[in-house]
Write a protein that holds these residues in place. Sequence first.
Motif, short mmCIF file in Angstrom:
data_model
loop_
_atom_site.label_atom_id
_atom_site.label_comp_id
_atom_site.label_asym_id
_atom_site.label_seq_id
_atom_site.Cartn_x
_atom_site.Cartn_y
_atom_site.Cartn_z
N CYS A 96 74.19 -101.71 -11.48
CA CYS A 96 74.78 -101.99 -10.17
C CYS A 96 75.57 -103.29 -10.33
N HIS A 155 74.85 -106.17 -9.80
CA HIS A 155 74.08 -107.32 -10.28
C HIS A 155 74.05 -107.40 -11.81
N HIS A 190 70.10 -98.85 -13.59
CA HIS A 190 69.17 -98.04 -12.79
C HIS A 190 69.16 -96.61 -13.33
N CYS A 203 65.24 -104.84 -8.23
CA CYS A 203 66.62 -105.31 -8.25
C CYS A 203 67.02 -105.72 -6.84
N CYS A 260 69.66 -105.25 -5.33
CA CYS A 260 70.56 -104.32 -4.64
C CYS A 260 69.81 -103.39 -3.69
N ARG A 299 67.99 -100.75 -4.64
CA ARG A 299 67.61 -99.49 -5.30
C ARG A 299 66.21 -99.66 -5.88
#
Length: 435
Positions: free
Chosen positions: A247, A249, A254, A309, A311, A313
């Motif tokens: 992602c 980051h 993932h 994470c 984000c 997810r």
Amino acid sequence: MFQPEMESMGRDALERLQLARLRTQLARVYVNVPLYRRKFDDAGFRPEQLETLDDLRRVPFTVKDDMRSAYPYGMFAVPMRDIVRVHSSSGTTGQITVVGYTKGDLDRWADLMARTYACAGATADDVIQVTYGYGLFTGGLGAHYGSERLGSVTIPISGGNTARQVQVLKDFGVTVLACTPSYALLIAETAADMGIDVRSLPLRVGVFGAEPWSEAMRAQIEEKMGITAIDIYGLSEVMGPGVASECVHKNGLHVFEDHFLIEILDPQTLEPVPDGETGEVAFTTLTKEGIPVIRYRTRDISRIIPGRCACGRTFRRMERVTGRTDDMLIIRGVNVYPSQIEQVLMGIAGVAPHYQVVLTKKGSMDAVEVHVEVSPEISFDEIRTLEALQRTVSGAIASVLAVSVKVKLVEPKSIQRSEGKAKRVLDMRGEGAKS
Ligand SMILES: [Zn+2]
């Protein structure tokens, strides 16, 4: 997120879904694929014995040779009338392998590649240049249908003709470039030769995969192109691109765990290791219909990065692949991955990120030479500068690899560029030497 209800689901719900899908998948391959039935029978395993995800460790592995021996369609789990497309592996070594997709498989694949672009921050407002090769290779069409599924403008240019790639990049208002990282560097170089500053273009994201690359190479690409470079992962035996993605980051990829179960295996014992430990990556497909794979050993080396994470997810992240068990060179008893050499070179001023490991034979001994391009700003006539640079490079490589190799500096642009996967190892040991 493209599918937030899946990508951010709680771990308990995810594991329940994985277990249900795994049971169905194992039962289907046992009934429909003779090779799996034979393997399961030999191991004394029956699909109905699977009670927890942990029981998967009782199931035999699948390896590339299984797929070769079943060439071309022997591992398909549905009748051919349900298959609507085939792709094949790149076949760089030995016989190619064939994979088949049902309509449902293609539908899920498009979703997973749309997720991948969304992971990289792309939306329906983006213009995506798909520079992965179209054809039997999964890269081009996989990246293509994902881009359309996301609703982005899709440019199906495929690989090759680098000057035209640059022209399209500039003229079509491209915001996302999808290709191999080594080809991205070649595009950047070619643009510079054409007097075009990629940094001044609307291009903002690169979706790069299909070969291992280093953090230092990411920094170079991002600097040269003025973009965010995202690492994506997949392989044709498992589906193609769209198995895992970083992602924004940029801290691990993932794994799309609602469709793929990942295991990291101890290279010696082949037992699964806990999160955080490095080993060989194996995947089990949970939803594939055409050619499901069970505990497929990828030969890629990685680990699971523990923790959540930022984000949102919930899918676990695998660390970027640092090498393959196949590519591993054993130099005087030391395990060496070409990507380690890349990492070293990226940190040294005066050399370009282009290199080749050349294996030769001196008598009965394997000799290793690393050819490294000097940067254009270094004059090839200044012997003293070159000698100092060579010592720096040799020393840096020796300290990281724990083994000394001969370094040869070569002129800028003398190492052959690749329009697809870069060829980092040149084996000149002659007949019978290749293993
Ligand atoms: Zn994330």
